[in-house]
Design a protein around this motif. Structure first.
Motif, short mmCIF file in Angstrom:
data_model
loop_
_atom_site.label_atom_id
_atom_site.label_comp_id
_atom_site.label_asym_id
_atom_site.label_seq_id
_atom_site.Cartn_x
_atom_site.Cartn_y
_atom_site.Cartn_z
N ILE A 238 0.84 -1.20 0.00
CA ILE A 238 0.00 0.00 0.00
C ILE A 238 0.87 1.24 0.00
CG2 ILE A 238 -1.62 1.34 1.41
CD1 ILE A 238 -2.88 -1.34 2.24
N ASP A 239 1.94 1.19 0.81
CA ASP A 239 2.87 2.32 0.89
C ASP A 239 3.49 2.61 -0.46
OD1 ASP A 239 3.80 4.19 2.71
OD2 ASP A 239 5.71 3.14 2.98
N LYS A 240 3.81 1.55 -1.23
CA LYS A 240 4.51 1.72 -2.50
C LYS A 240 3.56 1.93 -3.68
CE LYS A 240 8.78 -0.81 -1.48
NZ LYS A 240 9.65 -1.94 -1.87
N GLN A 241 2.36 1.36 -3.60
CA GLN A 241 1.48 1.35 -4.77
C GLN A 241 0.25 2.24 -4.66
OE1 GLN A 241 2.46 -0.09 -7.45
NE2 GLN A 241 4.14 -1.32 -6.65
N ILE A 242 -0.23 2.49 -3.43
CA ILE A 242 -1.47 3.26 -3.32
C ILE A 242 -1.29 4.67 -3.83
CG2 ILE A 242 -1.13 4.18 -0.98
CD1 ILE A 242 -4.40 2.73 -2.46
N ALA A 371 5.35 -5.04 11.78
CA ALA A 371 4.04 -4.96 11.14
C ALA A 371 3.22 -3.80 11.70
CB ALA A 371 3.29 -6.27 11.32
N VAL A 372 3.29 -3.61 13.01
CA VAL A 372 2.55 -2.51 13.63
C VAL A 372 3.08 -1.17 13.11
CG1 VAL A 372 2.08 -1.33 15.81
CG2 VAL A 372 1.99 -3.84 15.71
N ALA A 373 4.40 -1.04 13.07
CA ALA A 373 5.00 0.20 12.59
C ALA A 373 4.64 0.45 11.13
CB ALA A 373 6.52 0.14 12.76
N LYS A 374 4.74 -0.59 10.32
CA LYS A 374 4.46 -0.42 8.89
C LYS A 374 2.99 -0.11 8.65
CE LYS A 374 5.90 -0.38 4.68
NZ LYS A 374 6.84 0.65 4.24
N GLY A 375 2.13 -0.79 9.40
CA GLY A 375 0.70 -0.54 9.25
C GLY A 375 0.33 0.90 9.59
N GLY A 376 0.90 1.39 10.69
CA GLY A 376 0.61 2.77 11.09
C GLY A 376 1.10 3.79 10.09
N THR A 377 2.32 3.62 9.61
CA THR A 377 2.86 4.59 8.66
C THR A 377 2.20 4.47 7.28
OG1 THR A 377 4.71 3.07 8.22
CG2 THR A 377 5.09 4.84 9.79
N ALA A 378 1.76 3.26 6.92
CA ALA A 378 1.05 3.10 5.64
C ALA A 378 -0.29 3.83 5.67
CB ALA A 378 0.84 1.62 5.34
N LEU A 379 -1.00 3.74 6.80
CA LEU A 379 -2.27 4.46 6.93
C LEU A 379 -2.03 5.97 6.90
CD1 LEU A 379 -4.10 2.32 9.64
CD2 LEU A 379 -4.65 2.49 7.21
N ALA A 380 -0.94 6.40 7.55
CA ALA A 380 -0.62 7.82 7.51
C ALA A 380 -0.28 8.26 6.08
CB ALA A 380 0.57 8.11 8.44
N ASN A 381 0.43 7.40 5.35
CA ASN A 381 0.77 7.70 3.96
C ASN A 381 -0.48 7.82 3.10
OD1 ASN A 381 2.55 8.03 1.71
ND2 ASN A 381 2.21 5.89 1.16
N LEU A 382 -1.42 6.91 3.33
CA LEU A 382 -2.69 6.97 2.59
C LEU A 382 -3.40 8.28 2.86
CD1 LEU A 382 -5.01 5.70 0.96
CD2 LEU A 382 -5.76 4.57 3.05
N GLY A 383 -3.49 8.66 4.15
CA GLY A 383 -4.16 9.91 4.49
C GLY A 383 -3.48 11.12 3.89
#
Length: 489
Positions: A238-242, A371-383
């Motif tokens: 998600i971080d790379k493709q969204i 996973a927790v760190a990546k999930g949090g930063t990926a959601l922040a990236n999406l936002g």
């Protein structure tokens, strides 16, 4: 062969394969962007691939990396369990690919319409094949990494890159356009998957005598460990493709082309760090199991120092020459990618550290924390993408990527520190010295860049920066020429 020699040997094999893969990718990017596809066609191709990368999450989950971790552990302690592990994962992946592929085939037109581009429907329909072959290719690479036979894994990667180049260009020249290039990707990954699965079956699966019984609870632990890996991989994709998908949704295919091109260039620059991280990570699991944390710490700190020494100057140099490089090498049509590339130069350093660190955390058993760190930063990236792309355009996607990845890298380094007890003061002192060298190098490049008016002069400007960096790195003691020669030899 001792551990350090094994790492160097594996690094060389992986780097050669990665070089073949990245060179073929660079040639593919260059030929498609400069000669065969316009920005709209180029953007449409990679927008579809970005969508499929997200769909691929549901077809793969985290099973490949989970089984690699357990192969690394059991191939020495209880090798009879290895065939059971491989059979479990292959069966699960076949089921997942069947379900996800059928759903994609059924709803591909609706998905394309919802995302705002009905013209993407043929790509998504063909994407069923893409999911299968890409999954097979990547599974073979990761499983072979778990066996710590990086040469074979490297072969699979090299074949996929060369195959994509050959068939994508051939199909576009045959008049099939961007969709033809996409089928070239499919054929390239299909050949790599066939070779990789063949090596895995004949070279490894049949080598082990299957234990009479599957160890009680092992399949459950395999699945349980795949959960944080799934979360991490999902967040990573998600971080790379969204951002690519959202650029297409909010802007247009040309903007997708600019953003994708800039990210592809950063990928080429990052090949050595990815090779090093891929090479050293299985050793951390073995060292932790053997209680050799001092050796693990030494290897990680040495690798981190070398990565920073290479990538901080590379990122600064890339930002300085981004505009003349894109306009002279790719063409004036892609000048809009220059500001994106300049922002993403910061991402180069961050991703280099991530490439070195992320797989290592999996083998250290810290996948859940990552996973927790990546999930949090990926959601922040999406936002941030949703906020910045409509307001400041394609550069907003690059800013979101750099901002959120900075947090992720900081967390990763902290987790490694808690596991290995890094020498923080020593690393900080070395980093400060590298930044000072980079500052001098940057001044020399900035002085000659205004004179650049041709590719030859651009190469000269880059050479001036490289020579300045090399001389200062040797004089400061950060680089030992004798040690470099011994590694290369």
């Amino acid at each position: 062969m001792n551990r350090e020699d094994h790492i160097i040997h594996g690094f060389k094999a992986t780097l050669v394969a990665r070089a073949i893969y990245m060179l073929s990718s660079a040639l593919l990017m260059f030929v498609l962007a400069r000669y065969l596809l316009d920005p709209d066609g180029y953007g449409a191709l990679y927008w579809a691939i970005g969508i499929l990368a997200i769909v691929q999450l549901f077809a793969d989950l985290g099973l490949s990396r989970s089984v690699a971790r357990y192969i690394s552990e059991y191939r020495e302690s209880d090798p009879g369990q290895v065939p059971h592990l491989l059979r479990s994962v292959v069966t699960a992946k076949i089921v997942l690919l069947t379900v996800v592929g059928y759903a994609l085939l059924l709803f591909h037109e609706r998905i394309a319409a919802v995302l705002g581009d009905p013209g993407a429907a043929p790509f998504l329909a063909a994407g069923v094949l893409y999911l299968v072959v890409f999954s097979g290719s990547t599974f073979a690479q990761v499983a072979l990494q778990g066996f710590n036979h990086l040469g074979y894994s490297a072969i699979v990667q090299a074949i996929s890159g060369a195959g994509r180049l050959l068939f994508a260009v051939a199909f576009v020249l045959a008049g099939l356009g961007a969709l033809g290039a996409f089928f070239g990707y499919i054929v390239g990954y299909a050949i790599a998957a066939a070779v990789g699965m063949g090596i895995l079956y004949y070279g490894f699966y049949r080598r082990y005598e299957t234990a009479a019984e599957y160890e009680d609870g092992l399949s459950r632990r395999l699945l349980e460990y795949s959960i944080p890996l799934t979360a991490t991989r999902s967040a990573n994709v998600i971080d790379k493709q969204i951002d690519i998908v959202l650029v297409g949704v909010f802007l247009n295919p040309a903007a997708v082309a600019f953003y994708t091109l800039a990210k592809q260039i950063t990928d080429f620059v990052l090949a050595p760090a990815e090779s090093l991280g891929f090479t050293i990570s299985p050793n951390f699991g073995e060292q932790k199991a053997a209680g050799e944390l001092e050796e693990a710490r030494r290897i990680y700190q040495t690798s981190l120092t070398n990565v920073l020494l290479l990538y901080i100057p590379a990122a600064v140099g890339l930002a300085i020459v981004a505009e003349p490089f894109l306009t002279m090498v790719i063409g004036e049509d892609y000048a809009g990618a220059a500001p994106v590339l300049q922002v993403l130069a910061g991402f180069v350093v961050l991703q280099a550290i991530t490439n070195l660190t992320s797989d290592s955390l999996d083998y250290l058993g810290r996948a859940r924390a990552r996973a927790v760190a990546k999930g949090g930063t990926a959601l922040a990236n999406l936002g941030l993408n949703v906020l910045l792309i409509p307001t400041i355009g394609v550069v907003g996607a690059a800013i979101a990527t750099v901002a959120t990845h900075s947090v992720y890298v900081a967390v990763n380094l902290y987790i490694v520190h808690t596991e290995l007890g890094l020498n923080v003061v020593g690393i900080a002192r070395t980093t400060a010295m590298i930044c000072a060298i980079t500052g001098v190098m940057a001044v020399t490049v900035l002085l000659v860049t205004p004179l650049v008016s041709s590719l030859l002069m651009l190469g000269g400007a880059i050479a001036v920066g490289a020579i300045t960096w090399g001389a200062l790195a040797v004089l400061s003691g950060l680089v030992d020429p004798g040690q470099v020669r011994s590694v290369i030899g």
